[in-house]
Design an enzyme around this catalytic site. Structure first.
Site, PDB file in Angstrom:
ATOM      1  N   ASP A 159       0.806  -1.214  -0.202  1.00 10.05           N
ATOM      2  CA  ASP A 159      -0.137  -0.132   0.108  1.00 10.05           C
ATOM      3  C   ASP A 159       0.904   1.418  -0.004  1.00 10.05           C
ATOM      4  N   CYS A 200     -21.617  -5.445  -9.112  1.00 11.07           N
ATOM      5  CA  CYS A 200     -20.979  -4.480  -8.476  1.00 11.07           C
ATOM      6  C   CYS A 200     -21.466  -3.029  -8.970  1.00 11.07           C
ATOM      7  N   CYS A 226     -16.967   8.011  -5.339  1.00  6.53           N
ATOM      8  CA  CYS A 226     -16.819   6.924  -4.406  1.00  6.53           C
ATOM      9  C   CYS A 226     -16.730   7.122  -2.930  1.00  6.53           C
ATOM     10  N   CYS A 230     -15.810   1.610   2.158  1.00 13.27           N
ATOM     11  CA  CYS A 230     -17.151   1.284   1.792  1.00 13.27           C
ATOM     12  C   CYS A 230     -16.902  -0.052   0.945  1.00 13.27           C
ATOM     13  N   CYS A 283     -19.369  -2.680  -3.216  1.00 12.70           N
ATOM     14  CA  CYS A 283     -19.190  -3.380  -4.458  1.00 12.70           C
ATOM     15  C   CYS A 283     -18.445  -4.768  -4.397  1.00 12.70           C
ATOM     16  N   CYS A 314     -20.604  -9.471  -4.632  1.00 14.77           N
ATOM     17  CA  CYS A 314     -20.271 -10.127  -5.629  1.00 14.77           C
ATOM     18  C   CYS A 314     -20.415 -11.605  -5.532  1.00 14.77           C
TER      19      CYS A 314
HETATM   20  C1  B12 Z   1      -5.943   4.985  -4.696  1.00 12.90           C
HETATM   21  C2  B12 Z   1      -6.412   3.717  -3.958  1.00 12.90           C
HETATM   22  C3  B12 Z   1      -7.853   3.791  -3.852  1.00 12.90           C
HETATM   23  C4  B12 Z   1      -8.731   4.636  -4.141  1.00 12.90           C
HETATM   24  C5  B12 Z   1      -9.002   4.459  -5.702  1.00 12.90           C
HETATM   25  C6  B12 Z   1      -9.530   2.918  -6.005  1.00 12.90           C
HETATM   26  C7  B12 Z   1      -9.585   2.852  -7.429  1.00 12.90           C
HETATM   27  N1  B12 Z   1     -10.066   1.538  -7.884  1.00 12.90           N
HETATM   28  O1  B12 Z   1      -8.489   3.331  -8.414  1.00 12.90           O
HETATM   29  C8  B12 Z   1     -10.081   4.615  -3.104  1.00 12.90           C
HETATM   30  C9  B12 Z   1      -9.703   5.627  -1.976  1.00 12.90           C
HETATM   31  C10 B12 Z   1     -11.321   4.914  -3.981  1.00 12.90           C
HETATM   32  C11 B12 Z   1      -9.901   3.218  -2.774  1.00 12.90           C
HETATM   33  C12 B12 Z   1     -10.912   2.345  -2.522  1.00 12.90           C
HETATM   34  C13 B12 Z   1     -10.625   0.993  -2.139  1.00 12.90           C
HETATM   35  N2  B12 Z   1      -9.464   0.432  -2.074  1.00 12.90           N
HETATM   36 CO1  B12 Z   1      -7.884   1.009  -2.345  1.00 12.90          CO
HETATM   37  N3  B12 Z   1      -6.020   1.536  -3.157  1.00 12.90           N
HETATM   38  C14 B12 Z   1      -5.609   2.594  -3.610  1.00 12.90           C
HETATM   39  C15 B12 Z   1      -4.217   2.380  -3.962  1.00 12.90           C
HETATM   40  C16 B12 Z   1      -3.506   3.241  -3.082  1.00 12.90           C
HETATM   41  C17 B12 Z   1      -3.792   3.039  -5.274  1.00 12.90           C
HETATM   42  C18 B12 Z   1      -4.603   2.203  -6.598  1.00 12.90           C
HETATM   43  C19 B12 Z   1      -4.329   2.704  -7.862  1.00 12.90           C
HETATM   44  O2  B12 Z   1      -3.060   2.917  -8.160  1.00 12.90           O
HETATM   45  N4  B12 Z   1      -5.131   2.846  -8.722  1.00 12.90           N
HETATM   46  C20 B12 Z   1      -4.615   3.332 -10.128  1.00 12.90           C
HETATM   47  C21 B12 Z   1      -5.553   2.766 -11.061  1.00 12.90           C
HETATM   48  C22 B12 Z   1      -5.184   3.031 -12.777  1.00 12.90           C
HETATM   49  O3  B12 Z   1      -5.753   1.447 -11.115  1.00 12.90           O
HETATM   50  P1  B12 Z   1      -7.275   0.701 -11.230  1.00 12.90           P
HETATM   51  O4  B12 Z   1      -8.469   1.366 -10.881  1.00 12.90           O
HETATM   52  O5  B12 Z   1      -6.978  -0.486 -10.555  1.00 12.90           O
HETATM   53  O6  B12 Z   1      -7.255   0.484 -12.831  1.00 12.90           O
HETATM   54  C23 B12 Z   1      -6.917  -0.889 -13.346  1.00 12.90           C
HETATM   55  C24 B12 Z   1      -8.200  -1.603 -13.514  1.00 12.90           C
HETATM   56  O7  B12 Z   1      -9.194  -0.649 -13.759  1.00 12.90           O
HETATM   57  C25 B12 Z   1      -8.022  -2.113 -14.907  1.00 12.90           C
HETATM   58  N5  B12 Z   1      -8.620  -1.876 -16.021  1.00 12.90           N
HETATM   59  C26 B12 Z   1      -8.882  -0.801 -16.879  1.00 12.90           C
HETATM   60  N6  B12 Z   1      -9.835  -0.779 -17.687  1.00 12.90           N
HETATM   61  C27 B12 Z   1     -10.425  -1.793 -17.369  1.00 12.90           C
HETATM   62  C28 B12 Z   1     -11.593  -2.618 -18.084  1.00 12.90           C
HETATM   63  C29 B12 Z   1     -12.131  -3.585 -17.478  1.00 12.90           C
HETATM   64  C30 B12 Z   1     -13.492  -4.248 -18.022  1.00 12.90           C
HETATM   65  C31 B12 Z   1     -11.659  -4.167 -16.247  1.00 12.90           C
HETATM   66  C32 B12 Z   1     -12.195  -5.371 -15.625  1.00 12.90           C
HETATM   67  C33 B12 Z   1     -10.402  -3.677 -15.862  1.00 12.90           C
HETATM   68  C34 B12 Z   1      -9.869  -2.497 -16.125  1.00 12.90           C
HETATM   69  O8  B12 Z   1      -6.583  -1.767 -15.481  1.00 12.90           O
HETATM   70  C35 B12 Z   1      -6.246  -0.644 -14.711  1.00 12.90           C
HETATM   71  C36 B12 Z   1      -4.791  -0.443 -14.757  1.00 12.90           C
HETATM   72  O9  B12 Z   1      -4.125  -1.424 -14.126  1.00 12.90           O
HETATM   73  C37 B12 Z   1      -4.081   0.936  -3.675  1.00 12.90           C
HETATM   74  C38 B12 Z   1      -2.519   0.452  -3.197  1.00 12.90           C
HETATM   75  C39 B12 Z   1      -1.456   0.940  -4.247  1.00 12.90           C
HETATM   76  N7  B12 Z   1      -0.616   1.103  -3.770  1.00 12.90           N
HETATM   77  O10 B12 Z   1      -1.654   0.017  -5.150  1.00 12.90           O
HETATM   78  C40 B12 Z   1      -5.034   0.434  -2.723  1.00 12.90           C
HETATM   79  C41 B12 Z   1      -5.886  -0.642  -3.065  1.00 12.90           C
HETATM   80  C42 B12 Z   1      -6.021  -0.753  -4.590  1.00 12.90           C
HETATM   81  N8  B12 Z   1      -7.037  -0.623  -2.500  1.00 12.90           N
HETATM   82  C43 B12 Z   1      -7.194  -1.712  -1.824  1.00 12.90           C
HETATM   83  C44 B12 Z   1      -8.722  -1.801  -1.151  1.00 12.90           C
HETATM   84  C45 B12 Z   1      -8.880  -2.854  -0.050  1.00 12.90           C
HETATM   85  C46 B12 Z   1      -9.662  -0.889  -1.225  1.00 12.90           C
HETATM   86  C47 B12 Z   1     -11.153  -0.663  -0.728  1.00 12.90           C
HETATM   87  C48 B12 Z   1     -11.788  -2.167  -0.768  1.00 12.90           C
HETATM   88  C49 B12 Z   1     -11.206  -0.352   0.565  1.00 12.90           C
HETATM   89  C50 B12 Z   1     -12.622  -0.122   1.134  1.00 12.90           C
HETATM   90  N9  B12 Z   1     -13.380  -1.026   1.587  1.00 12.90           N
HETATM   91  O11 B12 Z   1     -13.164   0.879   1.314  1.00 12.90           O
HETATM   92  C51 B12 Z   1     -11.776   0.254  -1.540  1.00 12.90           C
HETATM   93  C52 B12 Z   1     -12.351  -0.486  -2.998  1.00 12.90           C
HETATM   94  C53 B12 Z   1     -13.002   0.465  -3.940  1.00 12.90           C
HETATM   95  C54 B12 Z   1     -12.704  -0.036  -5.319  1.00 12.90           C
HETATM   96  N10 B12 Z   1     -13.971  -0.390  -5.943  1.00 12.90           N
HETATM   97  O12 B12 Z   1     -11.575   0.112  -5.819  1.00 12.90           O
HETATM   98  C55 B12 Z   1      -6.470  -2.781  -2.056  1.00 12.90           C
HETATM   99  C56 B12 Z   1      -7.308  -3.720  -3.257  1.00 12.90           C
HETATM  100  C57 B12 Z   1      -7.388  -5.253  -3.028  1.00 12.90           C
HETATM  101  C58 B12 Z   1      -7.676  -5.975  -4.049  1.00 12.90           C
HETATM  102  N11 B12 Z   1      -8.100  -7.164  -3.778  1.00 12.90           N
HETATM  103  O13 B12 Z   1      -7.801  -5.597  -5.167  1.00 12.90           O
HETATM  104  C59 B12 Z   1      -5.241  -2.066  -2.548  1.00 12.90           C
HETATM  105  C60 B12 Z   1      -4.438  -2.736  -3.717  1.00 12.90           C
HETATM  106  C61 B12 Z   1      -4.579  -2.036  -1.314  1.00 12.90           C
HETATM  107  C62 B12 Z   1      -3.577  -3.117  -0.695  1.00 12.90           C
HETATM  108  N12 B12 Z   1      -2.352  -3.137  -0.827  1.00 12.90           N
HETATM  109  O14 B12 Z   1      -4.123  -4.211  -0.504  1.00 12.90           O
HETATM  110  N13 B12 Z   1      -8.511   2.790  -2.900  1.00 12.90           N
HETATM  111  S1  SF4 Z   2     -18.047 -11.050 -10.333  1.00 13.91           S
HETATM  112 FE1  SF4 Z   2     -17.901  -9.687  -8.659  1.00 13.91          FE
HETATM  113  S2  SF4 Z   2     -16.410  -8.129  -9.563  1.00 13.91           S
HETATM  114 FE2  SF4 Z   2     -17.361  -9.158 -11.122  1.00 13.91          FE
HETATM  115  S3  SF4 Z   2     -18.867  -8.080 -11.923  1.00 13.91           S
HETATM  116 FE3  SF4 Z   2     -19.638  -9.481 -10.702  1.00 13.91          FE
HETATM  117  S4  SF4 Z   2     -19.795  -8.368  -8.730  1.00 13.91           S
HETATM  118 FE4  SF4 Z   2     -18.397  -7.301 -10.236  1.00 13.91          FE
HETATM  119  S1  SF4 Z   3     -19.550   0.559  -3.861  1.00 14.69           S
HETATM  120 FE1  SF4 Z   3     -17.240   0.432  -4.301  1.00 14.69          FE
HETATM  121  S2  SF4 Z   3     -17.187   1.899  -6.036  1.00 14.69           S
HETATM  122 FE2  SF4 Z   3     -19.213   2.390  -5.214  1.00 14.69          FE
HETATM  123  S3  SF4 Z   3     -18.647   3.723  -3.363  1.00 14.69           S
HETATM  124 FE3  SF4 Z   3     -18.429   1.875  -2.184  1.00 14.69          FE
HETATM  125  S4  SF4 Z   3     -16.258   1.459  -2.711  1.00 14.69           S
HETATM  126 FE4  SF4 Z   3     -16.847   3.082  -4.090  1.00 14.69          FE
END
Ligand code: B12
Ligand code: SF4
Ligand code: SF4
Length: 380
Positions: free
Chosen positions: A139, A202, A222, A248, A251, A255
């Site tokens: 993280d 989700c 979010c 939160c 999502c 699932c």
């Molecule tokens: C910033 C951040 C957040 C932000 C933004 C989250 C986001 N989705 O971007 C906020 C504060 C909202 C957040 C919330 C949460 N987070 Co957070 N967060 C981070 C952090 C610090 C960076 C994430 C990042 O770099 N995002 C950058 C973007 C580009 O990445 P991405 O959204 O994942 O994009 C990829 C996909 O979307 C995919 N993609 C692109 N196009 C498409 C199209 C399709 C169809 C699909 C399927 C995929 C896809 O490719 C992209 C590039 O790789 C990481 C820790 C770290 N250093 O990595 C933890 C991390 C991602 N978080 C984590 C967690 C646990 C959470 C929460 C569950 C916590 C909670 N209960 O509130 C929520 C989940 C919300 C959610 N749906 O994401 C875990 C995830 C574990 C896991 N199993 O995935 C991490 C990895 C922390 C950790 N070290 O464990 N988080």
């Molecule tokens: S399997 Fe889980 S992560 Fe995938 S679309 Fe359904 S609810 Fe979302």
């Molecule tokens: S359900 Fe997931 S994407 Fe929506 S507000 Fe909660 S953490 Fe964010």
């Protein structure tokens, strides 16, 4: 080096990691593009973390020049929920009305990053014994943890943007050891098949529509981000916040992959002193020292506790009983606070509870935040 890689996998599992994988440490080009795109579209909402310096967070070579491998570990945080209010003293109320409770997301009931870091630390220690460099990243702003887990063959990117592990789902925290030891397999692990299929649950479960497309999160909506963001909590999302005080889970909760995994291997009980719920009144009563002791592990912008209190006021407005003496006391204190952020959110909470009778003293408040909030009441 296959022998060392196998030994490291064993060490990681013995240290408590549920899944491990090893991959190369080349740049994460797709993540870089995704981050830049989200910044351009405004969907990063000013988040820092990995967004602040994507040339670093998506290129392990910047953190460790000459790095050759990432050892990635996943640790489950799925636990049986303790009952609301468990083990807490109630506020005195002649009519025995329940104290309002604020919900904490599952990953934060206890510290799960510490044990993950420790387990990866053991792996790093063994690598260093062989004379190589090793750095634990959990993280941390220096690595996109999910992309590393996907590359190492642990799981797939779900439509909720979380990484899901086959047969086990998404209730996992992720971390890595970055190293210059040549332990990565010559060919990348085969990508894990997408297990989402046609499901979109989700997207429809998200209370604010923050998953704007499959795999695309708009942080401006979010709740997990808005609870961590500084400033005013957007008024249009306050009711949707419900009782969430930190994080939160919506999502992930319904699932089907998670549901199946929960059915197949029922979760262990939550750790003692798990904070699945906090008393909102306790949060609002606590002085800085007590509040820091209660929520010190949380990410709080600038470590300014006013934002925790701001969030608690919204929860109070959503789930408080308007006649509970403790609720009225907390509202009264916040309405008289010197901090306009607290006064303005308290105005919203009082109005939501139908207690505009408490707002008389605020009519002449000249602070723009409070005046805005009061003006909105007039529009309703
Ligand atoms: C910033 C951040 C957040 C932000 C933004 C989250 C986001 N989705 O971007 C906020 C504060 C909202 C957040 C919330 C949460 N987070 Co957070 N967060 C981070 C952090 C610090 C960076 C994430 C990042 O770099 N995002 C950058 C973007 C580009 O990445 P991405 O959204 O994942 O994009 C990829 C996909 O979307 C995919 N993609 C692109 N196009 C498409 C199209 C399709 C169809 C699909 C399927 C995929 C896809 O490719 C992209 C590039 O790789 C990481 C820790 C770290 N250093 O990595 C933890 C991390 C991602 N978080 C984590 C967690 C646990 C959470 C929460 C569950 C916590 C909670 N209960 O509130 C929520 C989940 C919300 C959610 N749906 O994401 C875990 C995830 C574990 C896991 N199993 O995935 C991490 C990895 C922390 C950790 N070290 O464990 N988080
Ligand atoms: S399997 Fe889980 S992560 Fe995938 S679309 Fe359904 S609810 Fe979302
Ligand atoms: S359900 Fe997931 S994407 Fe929506 S507000 Fe909660 S953490 Fe964010």
């Amino acid at each position: 080096m296959d022998g060392l890689a196998d030994e490291l996998r064993r060490i990681g599992r013995q240290a408590g990691l549920d899944r491990v994988g090893i991959c190369d440490a080349l740049p994460f080009t797709e993540s870089r593009q995704a981050i830049e795109r989200r910044k351009l579209e405004g969907r990063s909402a000013g988040m820092q973390f990995t967004f602040r310096n994507p040339s670093r967070s998506t290129d392990p070579q910047v953190t460790m020049p000459g790095a050759r491998a990432l050892f990635v570990g996943a640790r489950s945080y799925y636990r049986q929920a303790p009952p609301a209010g468990a083990g807490r003293e109630r506020h005195p109320d002649p009519q025995d009305r329940p104290d309002p409770e604020g919900r904490v997301a599952r990953y934060s009931w206890v510290d799960h990053y510490g044990p993950l870091r420790q387990a990866l630390g053991q792996v790093a220690g063994r690598i260093e014994q062989e004379g190589w460099r090793a750095r634990v990243l959990v993280d941390d702003n220096a690595l996109v943890d999910r992309a590393a887990a996907v590359r190492a063959g642990l799981g797939w990117f779900g439509k909720n943007t979380n990484v899901l592990l086959p047969g086990a789902g998404s209730w996992f925290v992720l971390g890595s050891v970055l190293t210059d030891a040549p332990i990565a397999p010559p060919i990348r692990p085969a990508p894990v098949d997408d297990g989402c299929g046609s499901c979109k649950r989700c997207l429809s479960d998200c209370p604010t529509g923050a998953l704007v497309e499959p795999g695309q999160l708009d942080a401006r909506r979010c709740l997990a981000w808005l609870l961590q963001a500084p400033g005013v909590f957007p008024v249009e999302h306050r009711a949707a916040l419900g009782d969430r005080l930190y994080g939160c889970d919506d999502c992930q909760v319904r699932c089907p992959v998670n549901r199946r995994a929960e059915r197949d291997s029922p979760p262990a009980d939550a750790e003692p002193r798990s904070q699945a719920f906090l008393s909102v009144l306790e949060v609002l009563e606590a002085d800085d020292e007590a509040l820091e002791a209660l929520v010190g592990r949380w990410y709080i912008p600038g470590r300014e506790l006013r934002f925790v209190r701001r969030n608690a006021l919204i929860v109070l407005g959503n789930v408080g009983d308007p006649d509970h003496p403790g609720v009225l006391e907390a509202l009264g204190r916040a309405l008289a606070s010197r901090d306009p952020i607290l006064r303005s959110h308290a105005v919203w909470a009082a109005a939501r509870l139908g207690r505009t009778d408490l707002l008389g003293g605020l009519a002449a408040d000249t602070d723009p935040l409070v005046a805005d909030e009061m003006a909105r009441l007039g529009e309703q």
